[in-house]
Design an enzyme around this catalytic site. Structure first.
Site, short mmCIF file in Angstrom:
data_model
loop_
_atom_site.label_atom_id
_atom_site.label_comp_id
_atom_site.label_asym_id
_atom_site.label_seq_id
_atom_site.Cartn_x
_atom_site.Cartn_y
_atom_site.Cartn_z
N SER A 87 1.42 11.66 -7.60
CA SER A 87 0.33 10.79 -8.05
C SER A 87 -0.42 11.44 -9.20
O SER A 87 -0.47 12.67 -9.30
CB SER A 87 -0.66 10.57 -6.90
OG SER A 87 -1.83 9.93 -7.36
N TYR A 122 -5.62 13.71 0.09
CA TYR A 122 -4.55 13.01 -0.64
C TYR A 122 -4.19 13.77 -1.91
O TYR A 122 -3.02 14.07 -2.17
CB TYR A 122 -5.02 11.59 -0.99
CG TYR A 122 -4.04 10.78 -1.81
CD1 TYR A 122 -2.95 10.16 -1.20
CD2 TYR A 122 -4.21 10.62 -3.19
CE1 TYR A 122 -2.05 9.40 -1.95
CE2 TYR A 122 -3.32 9.87 -3.93
CZ TYR A 122 -2.24 9.26 -3.31
OH TYR A 122 -1.35 8.52 -4.06
N1 NAP Z 1 -0.09 2.23 -6.07
C1 NAP Z 1 -0.55 3.21 -6.81
O1 NAP Z 1 -1.34 2.98 -7.71
C2 NAP Z 1 -0.08 4.64 -6.58
C3 NAP Z 1 -0.58 5.61 -7.44
C4 NAP Z 1 -0.17 6.93 -7.28
C5 NAP Z 1 0.73 7.25 -6.29
N2 NAP Z 1 1.19 6.28 -5.44
C6 NAP Z 1 2.13 6.70 -4.40
O2 NAP Z 1 3.22 5.80 -4.36
C7 NAP Z 1 3.74 5.74 -3.03
C8 NAP Z 1 3.82 4.30 -2.60
O3 NAP Z 1 2.52 3.76 -2.67
P1 NAP Z 1 2.20 2.20 -2.61
O4 NAP Z 1 1.11 1.98 -3.57
O5 NAP Z 1 3.43 1.40 -2.69
O6 NAP Z 1 1.54 2.17 -1.15
P2 NAP Z 1 1.47 1.05 -0.02
O7 NAP Z 1 1.61 -0.30 -0.63
O8 NAP Z 1 0.27 1.38 0.77
O9 NAP Z 1 2.81 1.36 0.84
C9 NAP Z 1 2.93 2.58 1.52
C10 NAP Z 1 4.24 2.61 2.26
O10 NAP Z 1 4.28 3.85 3.01
C11 NAP Z 1 4.63 3.56 4.36
N3 NAP Z 1 3.96 4.45 5.30
C12 NAP Z 1 2.64 4.71 5.39
N4 NAP Z 1 2.39 5.55 6.42
C13 NAP Z 1 3.62 5.82 6.98
C14 NAP Z 1 4.03 6.59 8.09
N5 NAP Z 1 3.14 7.25 8.86
N6 NAP Z 1 5.34 6.64 8.39
C15 NAP Z 1 6.24 5.96 7.65
N7 NAP Z 1 5.92 5.20 6.58
C16 NAP Z 1 4.61 5.13 6.27
C17 NAP Z 1 4.18 2.12 4.57
O11 NAP Z 1 5.02 1.50 5.55
P3 NAP Z 1 4.56 1.19 7.04
O12 NAP Z 1 3.13 0.77 7.01
O13 NAP Z 1 5.52 0.14 7.49
O14 NAP Z 1 4.79 2.45 7.79
C18 NAP Z 1 4.42 1.47 3.22
O15 NAP Z 1 5.73 0.96 3.12
C19 NAP Z 1 2.79 6.58 -2.17
O16 NAP Z 1 3.33 7.87 -1.97
C20 NAP Z 1 1.53 6.67 -3.01
O17 NAP Z 1 0.77 7.82 -2.73
C21 NAP Z 1 0.80 4.98 -5.57
#
Ligand code: NAP
Length: 245
Positions: free
Chosen positions: A142, A156
């Protein structure tokens, strides 16, 4: 299908992970997914339900004990790509950033189990399969791993900084075996993880004045998993529209 490449991605149920598995499926890959929720009925391909592993990455023992099932599902002892995408970013009751004073040990442990420790354990547990395929690992870090962010909390941000370090370490350990390890660091991507107030960042800090789309992140992850990226190892590639925070 003979010669078909295989992906295992964590956190496929929504957001960046969901866009990425759709992208790989459209590119002809066999896709395996792991997350807490069951695979959605509107799964875009037939094997989705069978190729889904119900896994809670917070529960480290269950991560280790899921490895035989993952190997059994892969079937042929080969894994071309492991994408460690699942991540959590706890917020305060009003959605505010959780600093050091607001973060107790339980919060630190939960975040590090999901965002960091499970990643290292999956990579270790599936190393033989990755080596057999001369495969690759992508860790999703991130922008908050290298800069203080107004909404991302301290646990985080620290977990993502550590994940960038883990990427370098694994690139060193695995590179000699033909397994490349890289990270991608998203900025503000349009998913459920974003906080209210992100509009301010978009206007002030992102030269392109828009959020990123999950599909734009998926395309970068896919590129890093192809032979076009055959000499990219130990890198952290930023996908943030030029964001400066
Ligand atoms: N969106 C952004 O702007 C952004 C920016 C920087 C980094 N990121 C990174 O990108 C990645 C994806 O983020 P996103 O924005 O797509 O997030 P999101 O929409 O909140 O999705 C998160 C995913 O992680 C899974 N997850 C969460 N806790 C879990 C657990 N205990 N065990 C297994 N799976 C788990 C969730 O599935 P379940 O709920 O089904 O378990 C979901 O599929 C993350 O690592 C995040 O830190 C995102």
């Amino acid at each position: 299908m003979k010669g078909q490449k295989t992906l295992l991605l964590t956190g496929a149920s929504r957001g960046i992970g969901h866009a990425t598995v759709k992208y790989f499926n459209a590119a002809g890959w066999r896709v395996f997914t792991a997350s807490r929720q069951d695979w959605a009925a509107e799964c875009p391909w037939a094997d989705g339900l069978v190729n889904h592993i119900h896994l809670d990455l917070e529960d480290i023992e269950s991560v280790e004990s899921s490895l035989p099932l993952i190997r059994e599902k892969l079937g042929d002892g080969r894994l071309d790509a492991l994408v460690n995408n699942a991540g959590i970013s706890p917020k305060g009751a009003e959605g505010q950033r959780m600093g050091v004073l607001e973060s107790d040990y339980a919060t630190w442990l939960k975040v590090f189990n999901v965002n960091l420790f499970s990643t290292a354990l999956l990579a270790r547990g599936l190393f033989d399969e990755l080596k057999a395929a001369q495969g690759t690992i992508i860790n999703v870090t991130s922008i908050a791993g290298s800069r203080v962010h107004p909404f991302a909390g301290v646990a985080y941000a620290s977990s993502k900084a550590a994940l960038a370090a883990l990427t370098r370490e694994m690139a060193y350990d695995f590179g000699r075996h033909g397994v490349r390890v890289n990270a991608i660091a998203p900025g503000e991507i349009d998913t459920a993880i974003l906080s209210s107030g992100t509009e301010l960042i978009v206007e002030r800090d992102i030269p392109m004045h828009r959020l990123g789309k999950p599909e734009e992140v998926a395309a970068l992850i896919h590129f890093l998993c192809t032979s076009s990226a055959s000499y990219v190892n130990g890198a952290e590639i930023h996908v943030n529209g030029g964001q400066h925070v």
